[in-house]
Motif scaffolding. Structure first.
Motif, short mmCIF file in Angstrom:
data_model
loop_
_atom_site.label_atom_id
_atom_site.label_comp_id
_atom_site.label_asym_id
_atom_site.label_seq_id
_atom_site.Cartn_x
_atom_site.Cartn_y
_atom_site.Cartn_z
N GLY A 286 43.44 35.23 44.98
CA GLY A 286 42.57 34.25 44.34
C GLY A 286 42.34 33.02 45.19
N VAL B 222 33.70 33.49 45.64
CA VAL B 222 35.10 33.07 45.69
C VAL B 222 35.38 31.87 44.80
N LEU C 66 36.39 34.71 41.96
CA LEU C 66 37.66 35.12 42.55
C LEU C 66 38.65 33.97 42.63
N MET D 129 42.11 35.56 38.89
CA MET D 129 42.91 36.70 39.33
C MET D 129 44.23 36.78 38.58
#
Length: 195
Positions: free
Chosen positions: A23, A167, A171, A176
């Motif tokens: 993450g 991201v 993410l 995560m």
């Protein structure tokens, strides 16, 4: 597991893994510092295998014949140095150590710092999708593709922005960890039947 190929290996051995890439967190992985991008092509990574050395030199020569310099730090960079280097790079070249090399972290760092990664095709296509978040091509095509993206600022920026959104929004470290916890709750809710 941090990638689908790692998860597949675990499944072959009877495990039921959840795929949760590493993450993103700005403190750990950096972010856009707004620096002038004065490095056309950068390369980060250890050169531990003959394969990487040979292919890196091949692409470097191909780029130099087109008037494009590849900047490689003289020693390993980490932390703030890595963030600054990636913030100065327009493009980061990725050559694998070996054909099964895991590059999730390198892709994450580049996306977080808004540097376009141009890579050999990765084994794991997810979560970084070629054409959307990264650019990938066989080694012999990397130099002309890099040359294209150096002159196609708008196209390069579109890919970089999609990668950064991936991201920084999907993410994240929080997402995560949430994925892992959700998977754990599912397993606790439906325990395997005793035989």
């Amino acid at each position: 597991a941090t990638s689908e190929s790692k998860a597949a290996q675990l499944r072959r051995h009877g495990f039921e893994p959840v795929v949760a890439p590493v993450g993103y967190h700005p403190t750990l992985h950096g972010g856009d510092l707004g620096l002038q991008r004065d490095i056309d092509v950068g390369f980060l990574g250890r050169i531990r295998t003959r394969r990487r050395l040979r292919l890196l030199e091949q692409v470097r020569r191909d780029l130099e014949s087109r008037g494009i310099k590849v900047t490689i730090p003289s020693e390993e960079v980490d932390g703030e140095e890595r963030t600054r280097f990636l913030n100065r790079a327009k493009i980061v070249l990725n050559i694998f150590q070996n054909s099964k090399d895991f590059v999730g972290m390198r892709f994450l760092y580049c996306a977080a710092n808004k540097a376009l990664i141009v890579s050999e095709p990765p084994i794991d296509r997810e979560p970084f999708v070629p054409g959307l978040h990264i650019v990938s091509a066989p080694v012999q095509r990397l130099a002309p593709i890099i040359e294209h993206y150096l002159s196609a600022e708008k196209e390069r920026q579109e890919i970089v922005e999609r990668a950064y959104r991936l991201v920084s929004q999907e993410l994240t470290i929080h997402e995560m960890v949430g994925r892992i916890l959700s998977h754990s709750r599912q397993l606790l809710r439906y325990p395997a039947q005793a035989e």
